[in-house]
Design an enzyme around this catalytic site. Structure first.
Site, PDB file in Angstrom:
ATOM      1  N   GLU A  92      43.492  39.197  48.145  1.00  0.00           N
ATOM      2  CA  GLU A  92      43.822  38.486  46.907  1.00  0.00           C
ATOM      3  C   GLU A  92      45.286  38.066  46.868  1.00  0.00           C
ATOM      4  OE1 GLU A  92      42.758  40.891  43.515  1.00  0.00           O
ATOM      5  OE2 GLU A  92      40.616  40.574  43.814  1.00  0.00           O
TER       6      GLU A  92
ATOM      7  N   GLU B 163      34.346  40.366  46.842  1.00  0.00           N
ATOM      8  CA  GLU B 163      34.561  41.487  45.905  1.00  0.00           C
ATOM      9  C   GLU B 163      34.283  41.029  44.488  1.00  0.00           C
ATOM     10  OE1 GLU B 163      38.396  43.702  46.157  1.00  0.00           O
ATOM     11  OE2 GLU B 163      38.361  43.662  43.962  1.00  0.00           O
TER      12      GLU B 163
HETATM   13  C1  IDC Z   1      42.078  48.855  42.581  1.00  0.00           C
HETATM   14  C2  IDC Z   1      41.346  50.174  42.539  1.00  0.00           C
HETATM   15  C3  IDC Z   1      42.266  51.268  42.081  1.00  0.00           C
HETATM   16  C4  IDC Z   1      43.507  51.290  42.963  1.00  0.00           C
HETATM   17  C5  IDC Z   1      44.157  49.909  42.970  1.00  0.00           C
HETATM   18  C6  IDC Z   1      45.365  49.859  43.889  1.00  0.00           C
HETATM   19  O1  IDC Z   1      40.228  50.028  41.682  1.00  0.00           O
HETATM   20  O2  IDC Z   1      41.608  52.518  42.131  1.00  0.00           O
HETATM   21  O3  IDC Z   1      44.413  52.246  42.467  1.00  0.00           O
HETATM   22  O4  IDC Z   1      43.224  48.950  43.393  1.00  0.00           O
HETATM   23  O5  IDC Z   1      46.255  48.899  43.446  1.00  0.00           O
HETATM   24  C7  IDC Z   1      41.068  43.859  42.634  1.00  0.00           C
HETATM   25  C8  IDC Z   1      41.554  44.336  43.948  1.00  0.00           C
HETATM   26  C9  IDC Z   1      41.235  45.793  44.157  1.00  0.00           C
HETATM   27  C10 IDC Z   1      41.439  46.571  42.869  1.00  0.00           C
HETATM   28  C11 IDC Z   1      40.419  46.074  41.846  1.00  0.00           C
HETATM   29  C12 IDC Z   1      40.498  46.790  40.499  1.00  0.00           C
HETATM   30  O6  IDC Z   1      41.076  43.572  45.038  1.00  0.00           O
HETATM   31  O7  IDC Z   1      42.044  46.298  45.179  1.00  0.00           O
HETATM   32  O8  IDC Z   1      41.204  47.921  43.137  1.00  0.00           O
HETATM   33  N1  IDC Z   1      40.600  44.644  41.655  1.00  0.00           N
HETATM   34  O9  IDC Z   1      41.755  46.635  39.924  1.00  0.00           O
HETATM   35  N2  IDC Z   1      41.044  42.616  42.222  1.00  0.00           N
HETATM   36  C13 IDC Z   1      40.606  42.590  40.947  1.00  0.00           C
HETATM   37  C14 IDC Z   1      40.303  43.878  40.581  1.00  0.00           C
END
Ligand code: IDC
Length: 336
Positions: free
Chosen positions: A169, A256
């Protein structure tokens, strides 16, 4: 006589169970037979038949490595009806590929390779995800990305089931032209080892702006563009834009998604989620849900009280997990 009986039994078993996996059975001598390529909005098999991948993403491999195991992956395929698993390897967060030390890098490489092998044994596709996030611009670790994808594509050059995701992302104002030039730098490195590998390229603003890719696509075959959504945050407005882009024929892969808010927490929204899934199904777009973990957050498929890493039952899943398990099973034609 005995031999014939065994062969017939095997044949019957293959006939019964052989319809779900689209992937070439894991004999890699004839791997190219099963290769997918990109056509229209998504993927097609060697006979030009549409293939929709549906599956789950791991959480960060450094944080939840135990979910990468042979039995668990086989369950995903056989019980859940998934045909793809995404291996999310964070790059800059704690324990990330670029932020950690050499030992950490070594462990991550090993885990990604194991993940691909387990996916292959389970007849699933595997997405190798270079999971940029706090490093919002993929060019920040361009050199490391190049070396990583060079190594992985060499390792898996004869596999037909490996898909390369170049940058999870991009964010922080990183423009499409920057992402595009990063991708154009990495693509040839992969293609040198595997000339028609399927490659997924992230898009601006946390992989939401696929319209930017439509306006200025990468002039290469077998490229898909990343779309991510979290259904409780991203609703009608975003769907409208996405619909336009899909109708215009852009090849898209939802590597995702979640049904919570975009921060992975808050309430889930199954109504909005259904609208998203209907839209993706309409255009045959592949999708992968985040995440295969028991972390206490809304975007976990597994209950935080569950310590198992395989052999999960429906009751081990969160409400989101149950919703997705049922969805995957029904799409795969499995009984309720
Ligand atoms: C989030 C995980 C969280 C972790 C974080 C790290 O849910 O546990 O602490 O990353 O920064 C995304 C991202 C994905 C995110 C997820 C939710 O690709 O890495 O995971 N998210 O925030 N994009 C939108 C949502």
């Amino acid at each position: 006589m005995r031999k014939i009986t065994i062969v017939s039994i095997l044949l019957i078993v293959c006939l019964i169970f052989g319809s779900a996996p689209v992937i070439a059975r894991s004999s890699f001598s004839d791997a190219k037979k099963g290769a997918l390529h990109v056509e229209g909005n998504g993927l097609v098999d060697a006979n030009g038949k549409k293939v929709q991948l549906r599956g789950v993403s791991t959480h960060g491999l450094s944080w939840f490595p135990d979910y990468v195991n042979k039995k668990g992956f086989k369950d995903l395929h056989d019980k859940w009806g998934a045909n793809v698993i995404r291996l999310a390897m964070y790059t800059e967060e704690w324990g990330g590929y670029c932020s950690g030390d050499a030992n950490n890098r070594k462990a991550l490489k090993k885990l990604v390779k194991k993940g691909v092998e387990y996916a292959t044994a389970a007849h699933m596709y595997a997405v190798i995800d270079w999971h940029i996030l706090s490093d919002g611009n993929p060019k920040k670790h361009r050199k490391a990305a190049k070396a990583f994808f060079k190594m992985m594509s060499k390792e898996f050059k004869d596999y037909t089931n490996v898909i390369y995701e170049l940058c999870n992302e991009p964010n922080g104002g990183t423009s499409w032209s920057t992402i595009k030039s990063y991708a154009e730098d990495i693509i040839p490195v992969i293609r040198k080892n595997d000339k028609d590998a399927i490659i997924v390229v992230g898009t601006p603003t946390w992989s939401q702006e696929i319209d930017k890719a439509l306006a200025d696509p990468i002039k290469e075959d077998n490229i898909l563009y990343t779309l991510h959504f979290y259904a409780a945050t991203h609703k009608t407005d975003m769907r409208k834009n996405v619909k336009k882009v899909l109708a215009a024929g852009l090849p898209v892969f939802v590597t995702e998604f979640g049904i919570s808010e975009a921060n992975g927490n808050g309430k889930t929204n199954k109504k909005s989620a259904k609208k998203w899934i209907d839209l993706l199904d309409k255009y045959g777009v592949s999708y992968i849900a985040f995440s295969l973990a028991n972390k206490a957050e809304s975007t976990s498929l597994i209950k935080s009280s569950c310590q198992k890493h395989s052999g999960l039952t429906r009751s081990n899943l969160t409400s989101y997990g149950k919703w997705y398990y049922d969805l995957l099973r029904s799409k795969a034609g499995k009984k309720k």
